[in-house]
Design an enzyme around this catalytic site. Structure first.
Site, mmCIF file in Angstrom:
data_model
loop_
_atom_site.group_PDB
_atom_site.id
_atom_site.type_symbol
_atom_site.label_atom_id
_atom_site.label_comp_id
_atom_site.label_asym_id
_atom_site.label_seq_id
_atom_site.Cartn_x
_atom_site.Cartn_y
_atom_site.Cartn_z
ATOM 1 N N THR A 125 9.784 -12.003 -70.471
ATOM 2 C CA THR A 125 9.213 -11.698 -71.784
ATOM 3 C C THR A 125 7.743 -11.305 -71.695
ATOM 4 O O THR A 125 7.031 -11.744 -70.783
ATOM 5 C CB THR A 125 9.362 -12.944 -72.703
ATOM 6 O OG1 THR A 125 8.601 -12.739 -73.893
ATOM 7 C CG2 THR A 125 8.847 -14.209 -72.034
ATOM 8 N N ASP A 126 7.302 -10.551 -72.693
ATOM 9 C CA ASP A 126 5.869 -10.188 -72.749
ATOM 10 C C ASP A 126 4.995 -11.414 -73.032
ATOM 11 O O ASP A 126 3.779 -11.369 -72.828
ATOM 12 C CB ASP A 126 5.623 -9.094 -73.796
ATOM 13 C CG ASP A 126 6.027 -9.467 -75.213
ATOM 14 O OD1 ASP A 126 6.561 -10.584 -75.427
ATOM 15 O OD2 ASP A 126 5.816 -8.638 -76.125
ATOM 16 N N GLU A 127 5.630 -12.508 -73.494
ATOM 17 C CA GLU A 127 4.830 -13.700 -73.831
ATOM 18 C C GLU A 127 4.167 -14.318 -72.611
ATOM 19 O O GLU A 127 3.256 -15.140 -72.757
ATOM 20 C CB GLU A 127 5.687 -14.743 -74.562
ATOM 21 C CG GLU A 127 6.201 -14.210 -75.884
ATOM 22 C CD GLU A 127 6.680 -15.283 -76.845
ATOM 23 O OE1 GLU A 127 6.304 -16.449 -76.693
ATOM 24 O OE2 GLU A 127 7.421 -14.921 -77.770
ATOM 25 N N TYR A 153 7.378 -22.629 -74.141
ATOM 26 C CA TYR A 153 8.381 -21.587 -73.862
ATOM 27 C C TYR A 153 7.823 -20.550 -72.890
ATOM 28 O O TYR A 153 8.425 -20.270 -71.843
ATOM 29 C CB TYR A 153 8.820 -20.905 -75.165
ATOM 30 C CG TYR A 153 9.506 -19.571 -74.934
ATOM 31 C CD1 TYR A 153 10.779 -19.521 -74.367
ATOM 32 C CD2 TYR A 153 8.878 -18.366 -75.250
ATOM 33 C CE1 TYR A 153 11.408 -18.303 -74.121
ATOM 34 C CE2 TYR A 153 9.489 -17.146 -75.009
ATOM 35 C CZ TYR A 153 10.752 -17.119 -74.444
ATOM 36 O OH TYR A 153 11.361 -15.909 -74.193
ATOM 37 N N LYS A 157 8.881 -19.563 -68.973
ATOM 38 C CA LYS A 157 9.318 -18.224 -68.555
ATOM 39 C C LYS A 157 8.414 -17.690 -67.437
ATOM 40 O O LYS A 157 8.881 -17.065 -66.487
ATOM 41 C CB LYS A 157 9.307 -17.254 -69.746
ATOM 42 C CG LYS A 157 10.333 -17.533 -70.819
ATOM 43 C CD LYS A 157 11.767 -17.390 -70.367
ATOM 44 C CE LYS A 157 12.181 -15.946 -70.123
ATOM 45 N NZ LYS A 157 13.627 -15.851 -69.747
HETATM 46 P P1 NAD Z 1 19.311 -16.617 -77.294
HETATM 47 O O1 NAD Z 1 18.662 -17.928 -77.540
HETATM 48 O O2 NAD Z 1 19.873 -15.830 -78.425
HETATM 49 O O3 NAD Z 1 20.513 -16.814 -76.234
HETATM 50 C C1 NAD Z 1 20.390 -17.618 -75.109
HETATM 51 C C2 NAD Z 1 21.794 -17.823 -74.508
HETATM 52 O O4 NAD Z 1 21.648 -18.603 -73.308
HETATM 53 C C3 NAD Z 1 22.764 -18.580 -75.422
HETATM 54 O O5 NAD Z 1 24.032 -17.964 -75.401
HETATM 55 C C4 NAD Z 1 22.823 -19.969 -74.804
HETATM 56 O O6 NAD Z 1 24.052 -20.629 -75.017
HETATM 57 C C5 NAD Z 1 22.608 -19.648 -73.333
HETATM 58 N N1 NAD Z 1 22.055 -20.800 -72.576
HETATM 59 C C6 NAD Z 1 20.991 -21.567 -72.920
HETATM 60 N N2 NAD Z 1 20.815 -22.528 -71.996
HETATM 61 C C7 NAD Z 1 21.765 -22.339 -71.053
HETATM 62 C C8 NAD Z 1 22.080 -23.008 -69.838
HETATM 63 N N3 NAD Z 1 21.383 -24.075 -69.419
HETATM 64 N N4 NAD Z 1 23.116 -22.551 -69.103
HETATM 65 C C9 NAD Z 1 23.837 -21.478 -69.516
HETATM 66 N N5 NAD Z 1 23.591 -20.820 -70.657
HETATM 67 C C10 NAD Z 1 22.566 -21.237 -71.420
HETATM 68 O O7 NAD Z 1 18.242 -15.775 -76.490
HETATM 69 P P2 NAD Z 1 17.934 -14.191 -76.509
HETATM 70 O O8 NAD Z 1 17.001 -13.903 -77.619
HETATM 71 O O9 NAD Z 1 19.199 -13.428 -76.389
HETATM 72 O O10 NAD Z 1 17.093 -14.055 -75.161
HETATM 73 C C11 NAD Z 1 17.743 -13.780 -73.924
HETATM 74 C C12 NAD Z 1 16.687 -13.702 -72.832
HETATM 75 O O11 NAD Z 1 15.768 -12.673 -73.130
HETATM 76 C C13 NAD Z 1 15.872 -14.989 -72.685
HETATM 77 O O12 NAD Z 1 15.658 -15.196 -71.307
HETATM 78 C C14 NAD Z 1 14.561 -14.678 -73.382
HETATM 79 O O13 NAD Z 1 13.514 -15.397 -72.805
HETATM 80 C C15 NAD Z 1 14.439 -13.192 -73.128
HETATM 81 N N6 NAD Z 1 13.680 -12.410 -74.121
HETATM 82 C C16 NAD Z 1 14.016 -12.476 -75.449
HETATM 83 C C17 NAD Z 1 13.340 -11.674 -76.368
HETATM 84 C C18 NAD Z 1 13.674 -11.682 -77.830
HETATM 85 O O14 NAD Z 1 12.993 -11.029 -78.611
HETATM 86 N N7 NAD Z 1 14.733 -12.368 -78.265
HETATM 87 C C19 NAD Z 1 12.308 -10.826 -75.923
HETATM 88 C C20 NAD Z 1 11.988 -10.804 -74.567
HETATM 89 C C21 NAD Z 1 12.695 -11.581 -73.670
HETATM 90 O O1 TDX Z 2 9.809 -18.608 -90.038
HETATM 91 C C1 TDX Z 2 9.055 -17.891 -89.351
HETATM 92 N N1 TDX Z 2 7.915 -17.405 -89.904
HETATM 93 C C2 TDX Z 2 7.021 -16.644 -89.209
HETATM 94 O O2 TDX Z 2 5.989 -16.236 -89.750
HETATM 95 C C3 TDX Z 2 9.346 -17.562 -87.974
HETATM 96 C C4 TDX Z 2 10.602 -18.055 -87.314
HETATM 97 C C5 TDX Z 2 8.434 -16.778 -87.288
HETATM 98 N N2 TDX Z 2 7.297 -16.348 -87.870
HETATM 99 C C6 TDX Z 2 6.349 -15.534 -87.083
HETATM 100 C C7 TDX Z 2 5.948 -16.114 -85.736
HETATM 101 C C8 TDX Z 2 5.728 -14.887 -84.896
HETATM 102 O O3 TDX Z 2 4.407 -14.399 -85.079
HETATM 103 O O4 TDX Z 2 7.028 -14.305 -86.771
HETATM 104 C C9 TDX Z 2 6.706 -13.855 -85.456
HETATM 105 C C10 TDX Z 2 7.979 -13.731 -84.648
HETATM 106 O O5 TDX Z 2 8.473 -15.042 -84.440
HETATM 107 P P1 TDX Z 2 9.815 -15.318 -83.609
HETATM 108 O O6 TDX Z 2 10.935 -14.546 -84.206
HETATM 109 O O7 TDX Z 2 9.954 -16.781 -83.462
HETATM 110 O O8 TDX Z 2 9.491 -14.604 -82.206
HETATM 111 P P2 TDX Z 2 8.306 -14.808 -81.146
HETATM 112 O O9 TDX Z 2 7.686 -16.144 -81.249
HETATM 113 O O10 TDX Z 2 7.421 -13.605 -81.242
HETATM 114 O O11 TDX Z 2 9.173 -14.755 -79.772
HETATM 115 C C11 TDX Z 2 10.232 -13.794 -79.613
HETATM 116 O O12 TDX Z 2 9.803 -12.715 -78.838
HETATM 117 C C12 TDX Z 2 9.561 -12.939 -77.472
HETATM 118 C C13 TDX Z 2 11.453 -14.441 -78.974
HETATM 119 O O13 TDX Z 2 11.897 -15.535 -79.765
HETATM 120 C C14 TDX Z 2 11.190 -14.853 -77.566
HETATM 121 O O14 TDX Z 2 12.376 -15.371 -76.968
HETATM 122 C C15 TDX Z 2 10.725 -13.644 -76.798
HETATM 123 O O15 TDX Z 2 10.379 -13.990 -75.494
#
Ligand code: NAD
Ligand code: TDX
Length: 339
Positions: A125-127, A153, A157
């Site tokens: 992730t970019d985080e 988190y 990562k």
């Molecule tokens: P998500 O939370 O929707 O899904 C995570 C999945 O992993 C779920 O199906 C969960 O059951 C499974 N999981 C969790 N713990 C596990 C374990 N111990 N063993 C096996 N499976 C397990 O997450 P997402 O948003 O789809 O993110 C997927 C990946 O992409 C993550 O690694 C996250 O850090 C990364 N990522 C997400 C975003 C975003 O915007 N959502 C952005 C950048 C990177």
């Molecule tokens: O209720 C809310 N109100 C609000 O203002 C929630 C849930 C979020 N927010 C804000 C927090 C953040 O500035 O919105 C922005 C986005 O929040 P999230 O959806 O929780 O995402 P973020 O924290 O940016 O992280 C996401 O992007 C990077 C993913 O959850 C991560 O898994 C990924 O790595």
């Protein structure tokens, strides 16, 4: 080609499975997922019966289960999406983030070493780069930006990324890492900003914006992320990190107002609530490397992607209503009741 996709019952992993099965219909795909609160088997219902798809319920931290699966399937590639992914949950309880995101990554890579693979890909992730200032719009994260994390988190990562690079250097494991900005699209768990606001707005519930809503995220349609990972695992250089981002920076408050407009709901639903601890101000990716080396560019414009996403939530109410009416209620109550 046999590919193990971990975390494939979650948001991005499931979208990746759909993409890869379509793009490479001759591949065998095995989804390994623990089915935590974020994993949903119903998401995979359209692929479950395909002859070249297998679902295995297991924890990536479970050495025995992972070893058994690798022994049976002898995968060519592993793409690791499995993670605890929600920043707010990591602030409440960091431990499971360390277990899954760090230890789980090492267990998977140990199995890769033992059985031999042609690629282990870590979805990061970019985080991991921390945040950028709002008044320095010319600054972007590149692959050489120092790691500087803010939340448990992102620290977990980043730790995993370091471990992946160490396995490459020490054991010669053929790894790649991608660091993507915020994704949005179908099957996004309703605890995250965009689906939470859509679900609340449709139920005429308050829209809880943290702080002043001025924080900026760089939004990318999930399918564009999947395309980038497909390119990296096939054409990317082993040992390299690739940033993925949409050059689509938006303030949270503007996203929430846009959702209100699209759903014809009043902005009076917007409620400013206590800010997230350690809240990152701005994320912005410079995707030059993946563009120059692999020819990747985001294809879905935000204006189109957000409409498609909202339509998906309107047409798939069962999927998210089942979630928000289950255990999620307790989570929501705990996180938002006194915010
Ligand atoms: P998500 O939370 O929707 O899904 C995570 C999945 O992993 C779920 O199906 C969960 O059951 C499974 N999981 C969790 N713990 C596990 C374990 N111990 N063993 C096996 N499976 C397990 O997450 P997402 O948003 O789809 O993110 C997927 C990946 O992409 C993550 O690694 C996250 O850090 C990364 N990522 C997400 C975003 C975003 O915007 N959502 C952005 C950048 C990177
Ligand atoms: O209720 C809310 N109100 C609000 O203002 C929630 C849930 C979020 N927010 C804000 C927090 C953040 O500035 O919105 C922005 C986005 O929040 P999230 O959806 O929780 O995402 P973020 O924290 O940016 O992280 C996401 O992007 C990077 C993913 O959850 C991560 O898994 C990924 O790595």
């Amino acid at each position: 080609m046999t590919v193990i996709v971990t975390g494939g019952a979650g948001f991005i992993g499931s979208n990746f499975i759909f993409y890869i099965l379509k793009k490479h219909p001759d591949y065998r795909i095995i989804c390994l997922d623990k089915l935590t609160y974020a994993g949903n088997l119903s998401t995979l219902k359209y692929v479950m019966d395909l002859p070249n798809f297998r679902f295995v319920k297991a924890d990536i931290c479970d050495r025995e289960a992972v070893d058994k699966l690798f022994g049976e399937e002898k995968p060519d590639m592993v793409v690791n999406f499995a993670a605890e992914s929600h920043v707010d949950r990591s602030i409440e309880d960091p431990e499971v983030f360390l277990r899954t995101n760090v230890i789980g990554t090492s267990v998977l890579m140990d199995a890769c070493r033992k059985y031999g693979i042609i690629r282990y890909h870590q979805v990061s992730t970019d985080e991991v780069y921390g945040d950028l200032l709002l008044d320095r719009p010319e600054m972007f994260f590149t692959e050489t930006t120092p790691i500087h994390t803010s939340s448990p988190y992102s620290a977990s990562k980043a730790s995993a990324d370091l471990l992946v690079l160490a396995y490459h250097r020490t054991y010669g494991l053929p790894v790649t890492i991608s660091r993507c900005s915020n994704n949005y699209g179908p099957y996004h768990f309703p605890e995250k900003l965009i689906p939470l606001m859509i679900a609340n707005a449709l139920n005429d519930k308050p829209l809880p914006v943290y702080g002043k809503g001025e924080n900026v995220r760089d939004w990318l349609y999930v399918e564009d992320h999947c395309k980038a990972i497909d390119l990296i695992i096939h054409k990317g250089t082993v040992g390299e990190v690739y940033n993925i981002g949409g050059h689509n920076e938006m303030r949270n408050i503007d996203i929430v107002k846009l959702i209100c407009r699209e759903l014809n709901k009043p902005e009076s639903l917007i409620t400013y609530v206590t800010d997230r601890k350690g809240h990152d101000m701005r994320y912005a990716i410079d995707p030059t490397k993946i563009h120059n080396e692999l020819g990747w560019l985001p294809e879905t414009k935000f204006a189109d992607g957000i409409k498609k996403t909202i339509d998906w939530y309107l047409n798939n109410r069962d999927w998210w209503e089942e979630i928000i009416n289950g255990e999620y209620r307790n989570y929501y109550e705990k996180m938002y009741a006194n915010r």
